[in-house]
Design an enzyme around this catalytic site. Structure first.
Site, short mmCIF file in Angstrom:
data_model
loop_
_atom_site.label_atom_id
_atom_site.label_comp_id
_atom_site.label_asym_id
_atom_site.label_seq_id
_atom_site.Cartn_x
_atom_site.Cartn_y
_atom_site.Cartn_z
N GLY A 1 -56.62 -27.70 -47.18
CA GLY A 1 -55.90 -27.12 -48.31
C GLY A 1 -56.80 -26.51 -49.37
O GLY A 1 -56.35 -26.21 -50.47
N GLU B 1 -60.41 -33.09 -38.82
CA GLU B 1 -60.11 -32.38 -40.05
C GLU B 1 -61.02 -32.85 -41.18
O GLU B 1 -60.73 -33.89 -41.81
CB GLU B 1 -58.66 -32.64 -40.46
CG GLU B 1 -57.63 -32.21 -39.43
CD GLU B 1 -56.27 -32.01 -40.08
OE1 GLU B 1 -55.77 -30.88 -40.01
OE2 GLU B 1 -55.74 -32.96 -40.66
N SER C 1 -57.86 -25.49 -43.36
CA SER C 1 -57.85 -24.07 -43.74
C SER C 1 -57.97 -23.12 -42.54
O SER C 1 -58.62 -22.09 -42.62
CB SER C 1 -58.94 -23.79 -44.78
OG SER C 1 -58.72 -24.58 -45.95
N GLY D 1 -52.09 -26.49 -41.62
CA GLY D 1 -51.19 -26.84 -42.72
C GLY D 1 -50.56 -25.60 -43.32
O GLY D 1 -49.62 -25.03 -42.78
N GLY D 2 -51.11 -25.16 -44.45
CA GLY D 2 -50.54 -24.06 -45.22
C GLY D 2 -50.12 -22.84 -44.41
O GLY D 2 -49.01 -22.32 -44.59
N HIS E 1 -53.42 -38.86 -40.64
CA HIS E 1 -53.80 -37.72 -41.48
C HIS E 1 -54.48 -38.23 -42.74
O HIS E 1 -54.11 -39.28 -43.27
CB HIS E 1 -52.56 -36.89 -41.83
CG HIS E 1 -52.93 -35.58 -42.45
ND1 HIS E 1 -53.27 -35.47 -43.77
CD2 HIS E 1 -53.05 -34.34 -41.92
CE1 HIS E 1 -53.59 -34.21 -44.03
NE2 HIS E 1 -53.46 -33.50 -42.93
N ASN F 1 -48.63 -28.35 -39.27
CA ASN F 1 -48.34 -29.56 -40.03
C ASN F 1 -47.72 -29.10 -41.34
O ASN F 1 -48.43 -28.66 -42.24
CB ASN F 1 -49.63 -30.35 -40.28
CG ASN F 1 -49.43 -31.54 -41.20
OD1 ASN F 1 -48.28 -31.94 -41.45
ND2 ASN F 1 -50.51 -32.09 -41.73
N TRP F 2 -46.41 -29.18 -41.41
CA TRP F 2 -45.70 -28.65 -42.58
C TRP F 2 -45.87 -29.53 -43.81
O TRP F 2 -45.56 -29.11 -44.92
CB TRP F 2 -44.21 -28.51 -42.29
CG TRP F 2 -43.85 -27.45 -41.29
CD1 TRP F 2 -44.71 -26.65 -40.58
CD2 TRP F 2 -42.52 -27.08 -40.89
NE1 TRP F 2 -43.98 -25.80 -39.78
CE2 TRP F 2 -42.65 -26.04 -39.95
CE3 TRP F 2 -41.24 -27.52 -41.24
CZ2 TRP F 2 -41.54 -25.44 -39.35
CZ3 TRP F 2 -40.14 -26.93 -40.65
CH2 TRP F 2 -40.29 -25.90 -39.72
N LYS F 3 -46.30 -30.79 -43.60
CA LYS F 3 -46.38 -31.75 -44.71
C LYS F 3 -45.00 -31.86 -45.38
O LYS F 3 -44.00 -31.75 -44.69
CB LYS F 3 -47.49 -31.34 -45.69
CG LYS F 3 -48.79 -31.04 -44.93
CD LYS F 3 -50.00 -30.90 -45.80
CE LYS F 3 -51.20 -30.60 -44.91
NZ LYS F 3 -52.46 -30.56 -45.64
N GLU G 1 -54.23 -37.42 -45.72
CA GLU G 1 -53.33 -37.64 -46.86
C GLU G 1 -52.62 -38.98 -46.73
O GLU G 1 -52.38 -39.67 -47.72
CB GLU G 1 -52.32 -36.48 -46.94
CG GLU G 1 -52.99 -35.21 -47.46
CD GLU G 1 -52.40 -33.92 -46.93
OE1 GLU G 1 -51.25 -33.92 -46.44
OE2 GLU G 1 -53.10 -32.89 -47.00
P1 PGA Z 1 -54.54 -26.79 -44.26
O1 PGA Z 1 -54.10 -28.27 -43.82
O2 PGA Z 1 -54.46 -25.94 -43.01
O3 PGA Z 1 -53.55 -26.38 -45.29
O4 PGA Z 1 -55.94 -26.87 -44.77
C1 PGA Z 1 -54.51 -28.79 -42.60
C2 PGA Z 1 -53.96 -30.19 -42.43
O5 PGA Z 1 -53.92 -30.95 -43.42
O6 PGA Z 1 -53.55 -30.57 -41.32
#
Ligand code: PGA
Length: 250
Positions: free
Chosen positions: A174, A168, A214, A235-236, A96, A11-13, A98
């Site tokens: 994050g 999640e 994470s 994500g990251g 998600h 998930n590149w956001k 966010e």
């Molecule tokens: P993260 O993000 O791996 O950077 O914690 C995960 C996500 O929001 O899907």
């Protein structure tokens, strides 16, 4: 019953331009060609055409990060399922945390999006998860069950057997603070039990349930080895070629 295929979904956001995305996927292709997992990259909408093109002929599948549920109309700034399908997008990440927090996405909206995505011939990756306060209050199971129950309203058993759910915990996203294998497994198991209650054991055995929050190269293998965890939403670490390669091979 054969184990479900592990999914490594990035998930590149809001990261990478279309040119950067193209270069990344062109490099990633060779690195994950022999990965045992299903590799998915969830990229910004404007990167989708370049990424679909770059991924052509490879084992990389492409996900959008959002979609509107209506077919067309006066929804400035939104994109429809038909637009994504026309680009050959495979999956759409919905719900998600966010999007729930910053853009007011509700469980009812997520349910409408899931319906529209499936009708268009794509598959949703439905996210859920509790906040730190909810975990401390002891309402994690109730919260996640509610989120998923509403998200799945009206969907058929066949549809639910194919779609993907991502657990999640918000406190792990994050933050570098990954849930323990046991914490992640416990909630993924609760979700699978809910799917079994609603659709029966056969469906629950097929639905893939990912853990996200994470995930990195150093913890992916142990998380993905848990019985109810079928991969990760990353994500990251999905923004870095070497990290994501290792996760896809975990
Ligand atoms: P993260 O993000 O791996 O950077 O914690 C995960 C996500 O929001 O899907």
């Amino acid at each position: 019953m054969a184990k479900r295929t592990i999914m490594a979904a990035g998930n590149w956001k809001m990261n990478k331009t279309p040119s950067e995305a193209k270069a990344f996927v062109e490099s990633l292709k060779g690195l994950v060609a022999d990965a045992g997992s299903e590799v998915v990259v969830g990229v910004p909408s404007v990167c989708l055409p370049a990424v679909v093109e770059a991924a052509k002929g490879s084992n990389i599948k492409v996900a959008a990060q959002n979609v509107h549920w209506e077919a067309s109309g006066a929804y400035t700034g939104e994109i429809s399922c038909a637009m994504l399908k026309d680009l050959n997008v495979d999956y759409v990440i919905i719900g998600h945390s966010e999007r729930r927090e910053y853009f007011g996405e509700t469980d009812e909206m997520i349910n409408k999006k899931a319906r529209a995505i499936l009708d268009a011939g794509m598959l949703p990756i439905i996210c859920c998860g509790e906040s730190l306060t909810q975990r401390e209050q002891g309402v994690t199971a109730e919260h996640v069950r509610y989120q998923i129950k509403v998200a799945l309203l009206g969907l058929s058993a066949e549809e639910v057997s194919k779609l993907v759910i991502a657990y999640e915990p918000i406190w792990a996203i994050g933050t570098g603070k990954t849930a323990t294998n046991e914490q992640a497994e416990e909630v993924c198991g609760i979700i699978r039990k809910l799917v079994a209650e609603l659709y029966g054991d056969d469906v629950a055995e097929k639905t893939r349930i990912l853990y996200g929050g994470s995930v990195k190269a150093s913890n992916a293998a142990e998380l993905f080895a848990m019985p109810n965890i079928d991969g990760g939403l990353v994500g990251g670490a999905s923004l870095k070629l070497d990290e994501f390669e290792k996760i896809a091979k975990a």
